[in-house]
Design a protein around this motif. Structure first.
Motif, PDB file in Angstrom:
ATOM      1  N   GLY A  85      -5.138   2.835  -3.918  1.00 48.33           N
ATOM      2  CA  GLY A  85      -6.415   3.531  -3.747  1.00 48.33           C
ATOM      3  C   GLY A  85      -6.439   5.006  -4.114  1.00 48.33           C
TER       4      GLY A  85
ATOM      5  N   ASN B 119      -2.838  -2.186  -3.065  1.00 47.03           N
ATOM      6  CA  ASN B 119      -3.741  -1.078  -2.777  1.00 47.03           C
ATOM      7  C   ASN B 119      -3.172   0.220  -3.332  1.00 47.03           C
TER       8      ASN B 119
ATOM      9  N   HIS C  57      -3.111   2.829   5.703  1.00 49.44           N
ATOM     10  CA  HIS C  57      -3.483   1.486   5.260  1.00 49.44           C
ATOM     11  C   HIS C  57      -2.637   0.422   5.944  1.00 49.44           C
TER      12      HIS C  57
ATOM     13  N   MET D 197     -10.022  -3.513   2.049  1.00 53.68           N
ATOM     14  CA  MET D 197      -8.991  -4.567   2.134  1.00 53.68           C
ATOM     15  C   MET D 197      -9.466  -5.692   3.042  1.00 53.68           C
TER      16      MET D 197
ATOM     17  N   ILE E 200      -6.732  -2.707  -5.770  1.00 50.67           N
ATOM     18  CA  ILE E 200      -7.656  -1.637  -5.377  1.00 50.67           C
ATOM     19  C   ILE E 200      -7.237  -0.352  -6.071  1.00 50.67           C
TER      20      ILE E 200
ATOM     21  N   SER F  59       0.841  -1.199   0.000  1.00 46.45           N
ATOM     22  CA  SER F  59       0.000   0.000   0.000  1.00 46.45           C
ATOM     23  C   SER F  59       0.874   1.245   0.000  1.00 46.45           C
TER      24      SER F  59
END
Ligand SMILES: Nc1ncnc2c1ncn2[C@@H]1O[C@H](COP(=O)(O)OP(=O)(O)OP(=O)(O)O)[C@@H](O)[C@H]1O
Ligand SMILES: O=C([O-])CC(=O)C(=O)O
Ligand SMILES: [Ca+2]
Ligand SMILES: [Mn+2]
Length: 662
Positions: free
Chosen positions: A286, A284, A256, A323, A314, A251
């Motif tokens: 995001g 991730n 996160h 997650m 993601i 991430s």
């Protein structure tokens, strides 16, 4: 020339002519010879300030070896082990089009002094120099399994909206998304998942093809590798040692990384040394959106699961719950394959070893009611039920914080301390006192904390077979009784229905409650057809003699707007009576329409509220609302009437007949 000198050319003060401050007379101690506490007696062991600062920190796990490292019985040097670990991370971050992993280096790029170990990219093929782009020349710094304190520093230094609250928790903002985006979830449909998974109407699995998954994966990986640093968490899921899953989360945000540190099971330093290759990896990215020109993309958010590759991507949402619940979906696929039932439920255990499961949709009380000062907490949200008993999938809890009050939920309140992630809460600018009633950012404010922050957590988080299965519904229509005892068919009927009704918004005056039906109390997370899980639950409940209960944690005395939510104190009394066995011995009567068995009296709860028919001032309105809800249940169940629950045709018939009758 100074006339006061001793004549040897050296300067000294003339004691007689000094007019400095009078000498301070200190109290004589009992022992005049006691060591003088002059701090000049213990000089620091450093020549420079940099050296002094370096004394502050001791080298420790996970960078220091715990034991002499072995791989397959062969001793490996610490250097070799570090190299293998970096190679594994480099491989995780590899672009699939360039066939190489990025150059990764461990440690914070801001700490120049710490000479990092560099992992050269893995070249599967000879890559001609012409093919190298700038991205192939840069390093990606890996912040590997950082501690909460380190993650706090990263968050506060680099992430806007990160603050330490007065209780020590880390307040963070999840960005534009403050809840999950189930409509943006995609699952790769291939030869295997085609047959295994539940597709079509009502299913949470919206298909995508492998190629599109790879496009999004590449987008996420390129985004992550373009950053100066990424966070990598290597952790576990499932406290059942025989069915533990190794997960790696890559991430871009400390938020996160800390969230997953709290929510997944934290490896010991020894376990981390032996971690090896993960069973499942999350990318991730995001902060970075998906590309809407990509096939299957209907917004700038995409949460993509590829079971064959054991990967999740993601894009376009920073909400951390994505997650946690994405992995839960994976468990809903992997565990049933091993004859283990995965459950969207809380779980706790009494002093006598009596286990209770708490099913329910979001906001119905799983976390609130499983966190019980008189019982051991096994987990608040995700469990497995195997032939050996129950096990928590996670290593932490994720509690709703809206209107959180110390008196009502003391254990959750006290868990909000150093290490806890507090999402989207509002706090006083100066004192950093959190105002839990403030919904300015969202109503879905959350606290994520390690399970051991609850004083009576049961660690390891496993327990024997459940004695009680409690189905929670927050019925904003106010017609379901506060508690009903269910037979097996009714339990299965309500489990498959997965009903709750929350109120849409509280601002614009009174609104109609809307019914939600979510199969198995978690349709957003299940991967197989609901009847598969239902059959397993029925079999297990029968085999282990568990009793089913339906508890309405919602409205009483009328629908939302005229009635009010049942007091948490009353719900707790009801739950206590289920645990103690007292409620099993109560006298019961049957309700109309739903045919539920309700107790006529229960200690600590006013008897008149036990039957909703009593609490509504307008009897006709009550009957109309009851029939309305009955109709909604019936309509929802239509899609299940052609399915058999397991191999038991009789049970299937009974379940079909266990719904409302009118
Ligand atoms: N009678 C009641 N019983 C249970 N909870 C109640 C009751 N009255 C109010 N509440 C509130 O309802 C909320 C229940 O939320 P909780 O966090 O337990 O949901 P959850 O089922 O764990 O959902 P999720 O799966 O989203 O985590 C809490 O904020 C709690 O304070
Ligand atoms: O997943 C989330 O965001 C919160 C949760 O537990 C649920 O919705 O069931
Ligand atoms: Ca919860
Ligand atoms: Mn949940």
């Amino acid at each position: 020339m100074a006339s006061d000198g001793v004549g040897n050319g050296e300067f000294s003060f003339d004691n007689k002519r000094r007019t400095g401050l009078p000498k301070i007379q200190t109290q004589k101690t009992e022992d005049e010879n006691v060591v003088c506490h002059d701090d000049s007696a213990t000089p620091v062991k450093a020549q420079t300030l940099d050296e002094l600062h370096s004394l502050q920190k001791k080298k420790s796990a996970p960078t220091t070896p715990i034991k002499s490292p072995h791989v397959f019985g062969v001793a490996v040097s610490e250097e070799e082990r570090q190299k293998q670990q970096l190679q594994s991370i480099s491989a995780s971050l590899a672009s699939l089009t360039r066939e190489t992993g990025p150059k990764v280096v461990k440690g914070d790029p801001a700490r120049q002094a710490e000479t990092p170990k560099v992992q050269q990219p893995l070249h599967h093929h000879h890559t001609p120099a012409l093919n190298i782009s700038d991205s192939g020349l840069k390093f990606t710094h890996i912040l590997y399994n950082l501690s909460p304190a380190e993650l706090y520093e990263q968050a506060i230094k680099y992430e806007k909206g990160s603050f330490i609250t007065s209780s020590g928790a880390l307040a963070t903002l999840s960005g534009a998304k403050t809840g999950r985006s189930p409509r943006d979830k995609r699952v790769v449909r291939d030869e295997t998942t085609e047959d295994d998974l539940w597709w079509g109407k009502g299913s949470p699995n919206i298909e995508m093809d492998e190629q599109t998954f790879l496009i999004n994966r590449e987008r996420a990986v390129d985004y992550l590798c373009s950053l100066e640093k990424v966070f990598v968490n290597d952790q576990f899921l499932n406290w059942d040692p025989n069915n533990r899953i190794k997960v790696r989360i890559v991430s871009a945000r400390a938020y996160h990384s800390l969230f997953m540190h709290n929510m997944c099971i934290r490896p010991t330093p020894e376990e981390l040394e032996d971690f090896g290759t993960p069973d499942f990896t999350i990318y991730n990215a995001g902060q970075f959106p998906c590309n809407r020109y990509t096939h299957y993309m209907t917004s700038s958010t995409s949460i993509d699961i590829n079971l064959a590759r054991r990967e999740m991507v993601i894009l376009g949402t920073q909400y951390a719950g994505e997650m946690k619940k994405g992995l839960f979906g994976v468990m809903h696929y992997l565990m049933p394959k091993r004859q283990i039932l995965s459950l969207h439920s809380g779980c706790n255990m009494g002093k006598e070893g009596d286990v209770a499961l708490f099913f329910g949709l979001s906001g119905t009380g799983k976390t609130t009611l499983s966190t019980d000062h008189n019982r051991y907490l096994i987990g608040d949200d995700e469990h497995c039920w195997s032939d050996h008993g129950v096990s928590n999938i996670e290593g932490g809890c994720y509690a709703k914080c809206i209107d959180l009050a110390r008196e009502k939920e003391p254990d959750i309140w006290n868990a909000i301390k150093f290490g806890t992630v507090l999402e989207n809460v509002v706090f006083e600018e100066h004192t950093r006192e959190v105002d839990y009633t403030d919904k300015s950012v969202t109503e879905n404010t959350r606290a994520a904390y390690p399970i051991e922050y609850i004083p009576n957590a049961k660690i390891p988080c496993v327990g024997p077979h459940p004695k009680n299965v409690i189905l929670l519904a927050c019925d904003a229509f106010g017609v379901l009784p506060p508690v009903s005892k269910l037979n097996l068919a009714q339990t299965m009927y309500h489990f498959i229905s997965g009903y709750t009704a929350l109120v849409a918004g509280t601002e614009d005056g009174i609104k109609e409650p809307t019914a939600t039906f979510s199969a198995c109390f978690g349709a957003a997370f299940i991967m197989l057809h609901p009847t598969k899980y239902a059959a397993m639950l029925a079999e297990k409940m029968q085999k282990h003699g568990a009793t089913g209960w339906l508890v309405n944690t919602g409205w009483s005395g009328g629908s939302y707007g005229s009635g009010s939510r049942i007091k948490l104190a009353y719900t707790r009394k009801i739950i206590d009576a289920i645990h103690s066995g007292a409620l099993l011995k109560a006298e019961y009567k049957k309700t109309e329409v739903f045919g539920l068995e309700i107790p006529t009296a229960l200690e600590g709860v006013p008897s008149e509220i036990l039957d909703p028919a009593n609490t509504w001032p307008d009897k006709k309105a009550h009957k109309d609302t009851l029939l309305k809800l009955g109709g909604l249940f019936r309509k929802n169940f239509e899609v299940f009437t052609n399915y058999k629950i397991g191999s038991d045709s009789n049970l299937t018939e009974e379940i079909l007949a266990a719904g409302p009758n009118f």
